[in-house]
Write an enzyme that holds these catalytic residues in place. Sequence first.
Site: not given
Length: 443
Positions: A69, A114-116, A155
């Site tokens: 995202v 952002a992050k995934g 992460d």
Amino acid sequence: MAAGLPPGGAWELAPVRIVRAQFARASRHLDHLEPGLVDYLRLPLRTITINLPVEMDDGHVENFVGYRVLHNSLLGPGKGGIRFHPEVSLEEVSALAALMTWKCALVRLPFGGAKGGVTCDPKQLSRREQRRITRRFIADLGDNIGPYTDIPAPDMYTDAQTMAWVYDTYDNMHPGTNNLPVVTGKPLELGGSKGRNEATGRGVVLALERALSLGVLPGLDGLDGARVAIQGFGEVGRVAARLLPERGAQVIAISDSRGGVLAEDGDSLDLDAVTAHKADMGTVVGLPETRSITNDDLLALPCDLLIPAALGGQIHAGNAAGVQARLIVEGANRPVTPEADDILTRRGIQVLPDILANAGGVTVSYYEWVQNIEHHSWPLDDIHGRLRARINDATDRVVARWRGFPADCPESSGELCTDLRTASLVEALQRLRLVVEQRGIWP
Ligand code: GLU
């Protein structure tokens, strides 16, 4: 709290709702923000969901689902980690991407958020299976990531090795150019930065130290003699537990996913013994000469400082009344719900929020990105000095804003807002608002 819903239930813990509630609370402090701009700052720019068929070690094929995202790119390319965890969902990744936008804006990094993540249980996967999942995910993301578009990082349950596979996959797909800045948190030998692996835990301690020196906790203006309980023994909890005693603090309790240990007779834990026990037994629980406690017990211990450095949603309306710490420092992302924030604020317990307290990781990621672009490597002292200066600066701005909140804030807004989280978010959102006004809306 909505009537009839159980405290600490799924409704309260829903990640997008938490972020929306935090945003709503802060955006009331921004004058004349039109509804379209509120949505632009709140909602993700782009969400990607990918089905990843992966051949497992025994030859059968399993389908995993991956997400990336991009929440906002006003300040620069998207930046944020990739997590591997059974609870990863588009909802959670979207909420965490929003936190990254605000974190980067607060610490004044030239990045958006952002992050995934991939929904999987890394504890059940071999290293080779994790490698195949990573490669397939990155290959399928294609040009949706890149050194100047969206830059992943580690992460939960991803590490430098995972980032090496991310780099290698992307580099094979884009030969003939410097691709090192496409991902941060890489191994040192592969363009990683000195100090990156411990940066989040170090940032927690730096933000805490600065906030105490600014008087956020009357009667405790430094770490010397402070009694600390830490939830989590991963990259963040472990590093904080090592650095805090160097500054005179006493770590009285620490936990991992299986439970925790409390030092007998209110003493400090022997951190070397905790680390050795964890290495031998896979958990801190059962360390000789300590009392075994649950994670819930740890959150309710009488102490000065409580550092939740594990999962989100740990302190909620169902257990916030039992917290006895005087200050909570969010090493993890979103460990305290908005309902718990209200209970804690009413009880005079402050929360040093995630977007400030755990911003050390992405800050050193930024230094790694710059070093990669410059084909250069900075000494560790340099990294530590720059990290301290940036975290101090952000903490100073947050505390100044917090002190500037009107005393009658609860009555006038109908919500509690005399908390450090709201101050941090307002600080971040003001910057984003300024930049959106300077840039204007395309076209
Ligand atoms: N995953 C970390 C965070 O939540 C670091 C992200 C990064 O280094 O880009 O802040």
